[in-house]
Design a protein around this motif. Structure first.
Motif, mmCIF file in Angstrom:
data_model
loop_
_atom_site.group_PDB
_atom_site.id
_atom_site.type_symbol
_atom_site.label_atom_id
_atom_site.label_comp_id
_atom_site.label_asym_id
_atom_site.label_seq_id
_atom_site.Cartn_x
_atom_site.Cartn_y
_atom_site.Cartn_z
ATOM 1 N N ASP A 197 0.980 3.451 20.179
ATOM 2 C CA ASP A 197 0.252 3.127 21.404
ATOM 3 C C ASP A 197 1.083 2.252 22.336
ATOM 4 O O ASP A 197 1.006 2.372 23.561
ATOM 5 C CB ASP A 197 -1.078 2.430 21.071
ATOM 6 C CG ASP A 197 -2.192 3.408 20.758
ATOM 7 O OD1 ASP A 197 -1.966 4.633 20.880
ATOM 8 O OD2 ASP A 197 -3.295 2.954 20.385
ATOM 9 N N VAL A 198 1.860 1.356 21.747
ATOM 10 C CA VAL A 198 2.767 0.546 22.564
ATOM 11 C C VAL A 198 3.812 1.446 23.219
ATOM 12 O O VAL A 198 4.140 1.297 24.404
ATOM 13 C CB VAL A 198 3.440 -0.549 21.715
ATOM 14 C CG1 VAL A 198 4.539 -1.250 22.511
ATOM 15 C CG2 VAL A 198 2.406 -1.567 21.236
ATOM 16 N N LEU A 212 -5.417 -0.375 22.470
ATOM 17 C CA LEU A 212 -5.281 -1.766 22.048
ATOM 18 C C LEU A 212 -4.195 -2.517 22.836
ATOM 19 O O LEU A 212 -4.445 -3.631 23.321
ATOM 20 C CB LEU A 212 -5.005 -1.826 20.547
ATOM 21 C CG LEU A 212 -5.185 -3.194 19.883
ATOM 22 C CD1 LEU A 212 -6.644 -3.640 19.949
ATOM 23 C CD2 LEU A 212 -4.715 -3.129 18.434
ATOM 24 N N PRO A 213 -2.993 -1.965 23.014
ATOM 25 C CA PRO A 213 -1.972 -2.697 23.772
ATOM 26 C C PRO A 213 -2.349 -2.945 25.226
ATOM 27 O O PRO A 213 -1.962 -3.961 25.812
ATOM 28 C CB PRO A 213 -0.741 -1.786 23.675
ATOM 29 C CG PRO A 213 -0.978 -0.940 22.479
ATOM 30 C CD PRO A 213 -2.459 -0.733 22.426
ATOM 31 N N ILE A 214 -3.116 -2.026 25.812
ATOM 32 C CA ILE A 214 -3.545 -2.199 27.201
ATOM 33 C C ILE A 214 -4.567 -3.322 27.310
ATOM 34 O O ILE A 214 -4.559 -4.110 28.259
ATOM 35 C CB ILE A 214 -4.121 -0.874 27.752
ATOM 36 C CG1 ILE A 214 -2.994 0.159 27.903
ATOM 37 C CG2 ILE A 214 -4.827 -1.090 29.089
ATOM 38 C CD1 ILE A 214 -3.478 1.543 28.294
ATOM 39 N N ALA A 258 0.571 -8.970 21.179
ATOM 40 C CA ALA A 258 -0.549 -9.234 20.278
ATOM 41 C C ALA A 258 -0.826 -8.023 19.384
ATOM 42 O O ALA A 258 -1.112 -8.162 18.188
ATOM 43 C CB ALA A 258 -1.796 -9.589 21.077
ATOM 44 N N SER A 259 -0.717 -6.822 19.953
ATOM 45 C CA SER A 259 -0.948 -5.607 19.175
ATOM 46 C C SER A 259 0.097 -5.456 18.076
ATOM 47 O O SER A 259 -0.219 -5.113 16.925
ATOM 48 C CB SER A 259 -0.908 -4.380 20.096
ATOM 49 O OG SER A 259 -1.936 -4.441 21.067
ATOM 50 N N LEU A 260 1.350 -5.702 18.416
ATOM 51 C CA LEU A 260 2.424 -5.561 17.437
ATOM 52 C C LEU A 260 2.307 -6.595 16.324
ATOM 53 O O LEU A 260 2.597 -6.298 15.156
ATOM 54 C CB LEU A 260 3.776 -5.660 18.129
ATOM 55 C CG LEU A 260 4.124 -4.473 19.047
ATOM 56 C CD1 LEU A 260 5.396 -4.757 19.833
ATOM 57 C CD2 LEU A 260 4.266 -3.187 18.245
ATOM 58 N N GLN A 295 11.373 -4.171 14.002
ATOM 59 C CA GLN A 295 12.064 -3.432 15.048
ATOM 60 C C GLN A 295 11.125 -3.024 16.183
ATOM 61 O O GLN A 295 11.556 -2.847 17.322
ATOM 62 C CB GLN A 295 12.715 -2.182 14.449
ATOM 63 C CG GLN A 295 13.534 -1.354 15.434
ATOM 64 C CD GLN A 295 14.077 -0.073 14.802
ATOM 65 O OE1 GLN A 295 13.451 0.483 13.890
ATOM 66 N NE2 GLN A 295 15.229 0.393 15.262
ATOM 67 N N SER A 296 9.837 -2.870 15.880
ATOM 68 C CA SER A 296 8.879 -2.388 16.881
ATOM 69 C C SER A 296 8.782 -3.295 18.100
ATOM 70 O O SER A 296 8.427 -2.841 19.188
ATOM 71 C CB SER A 296 7.491 -2.229 16.244
ATOM 72 O OG SER A 296 6.931 -3.491 15.899
ATOM 73 N N PHE A 297 9.111 -4.573 17.950
ATOM 74 C CA PHE A 297 9.041 -5.491 19.083
ATOM 75 C C PHE A 297 10.117 -5.189 20.132
ATOM 76 O O PHE A 297 9.959 -5.538 21.293
ATOM 77 C CB PHE A 297 9.171 -6.942 18.597
ATOM 78 C CG PHE A 297 7.959 -7.432 17.864
ATOM 79 C CD1 PHE A 297 6.955 -8.117 18.538
ATOM 80 C CD2 PHE A 297 7.805 -7.213 16.501
ATOM 81 C CE1 PHE A 297 5.831 -8.579 17.872
ATOM 82 C CE2 PHE A 297 6.684 -7.668 15.829
ATOM 83 C CZ PHE A 297 5.693 -8.346 16.511
#
Length: 284
Positions: free
Chosen positions: A179-180, A194-196, A202-204, A248-250
């Motif tokens: 989603d990010v 959620l990221p929106i 915060a989502s990550l 890594q997702s950040f």
């Protein structure tokens, strides 16, 4: 447009890699739950039902997501013109029919799981995807349930319960990361993912916490003495891969969600190895 190009478009609608992988996960659930050679027919039927249902869900998702995909995934069959939207819809209906027919030979509990999953797949994009976090939880539950479905096919619906929990939690993290990755197209379409709603960071962080819980769940079979060192030797690298992907997702969510997927399959293999080397009679 050539017949081959159109045929390739229909195949792509199903995400064949994901559909076949889901069938393998169902087999994994049956194997971990203690499937015997005499269970071959019901296990194959459960695998086929899973492949058909996953392909159908992917196709109907592309049908509902066709406007978003023009932004996020312009190479998919409908945006690029390989398949029309009505064709994708009816193709999905045919695949759902294949899933229903395949499931008819299964035990009642397995059929009940299949019915719930089919309803969830149909409702996902239209009702759940745009609700903050809800769509993520639905996808996670569907992924985890493939293992329960495999166990239910042989009369042991809870035989792969720990694997179900691990897969569901890891999938929830991956869905949040995806989603990010897709936030641009989702915002353009007016979705409230959620990221929106709460922000990307915060989502990550939420995904990271969920993944840590999943890693903790992966230790349960070893701690309880059901699986031995062979299991531990594979599940530890799988956990490390998923934790590294979460970090890594950040910075790179696209690469991270692919690494998470690889880690999940490695963890599933650890359960297969654990069951193959477990003492006779042990059951998760």
């Amino acid at each position: 447009m050539s017949l081959g190009t159109r045929a390739r478009g229909f195949v792509e609608l199903t995400r064949p890699g994901n559909a076949v992988a889901a069938g393998v996960l169902t087999f994994t659930g049956a194997f971990v739950a203690g499937a015997a050679p005499s269970d071959a027919l019901v296990v194959v039927a459960a695998m086929l039902a899973t492949v058909f249902a996953t392909g159908a869900g992917n196709a109907i998702n592309d049908y509902f997501d066709r406007d978003i995909d023009r932004i996020n995934r312009p190479d998919r069959p409908i945006p690029r013109g390989a398949v029309t939207a009505p064709e994708a819809k009816w193709f999905s209906v045919a695949l759902f029919g294949g899933a229903v027919v395949s499931a008819l030979v299964l035990p009642v509990v397995a059929i009940a799981i299949a019915v719930v999953n089919l309803v969830a797949l149909l409702a996902y994009t239209e009702f759940f995807k745009g609700l903050p976090g809800v769509g993520n939880v639905v996808v996670a539950a569907l992924t985890g349930s493939t293992f329960l479905f495999g166990g239910a096919a042989i009369g042991e619906p809870l035989g792969a319960a720990v694997l179900c929990v691990l897969a569901a939690l890891a999938t929830l993290t991956r869905e949040i990361v995806k989603d990010v990755e897709d936030i641009g197209g989702d915002r353009e379409e007016g979705l409230r993912t959620l990221p929106i709603v709460v922000g990307e960071a915060a989502s990550l962080w939420l995904g990271a916490v969920v993944l840590v819980v999943a890693v903790g769940a992966s230790a349960v079979p070893f701690v309880r003495g059901e699986f031995g060192l062979a299991y531990l030797g594979v599940v530890v690298p799988a956990d490390a891969l998923m934790l590294a992907a979460t970090a890594q997702s950040f910075g790179n969510p696209a690469a991270a969600q692919r690494r998470l997927k690889h880690g999940m399959f490695l963890a599933a293999f650890a359960f297969i190895l654990g069951r193959a080397t477990a003492p006779a009679g042990s059951l998760l």
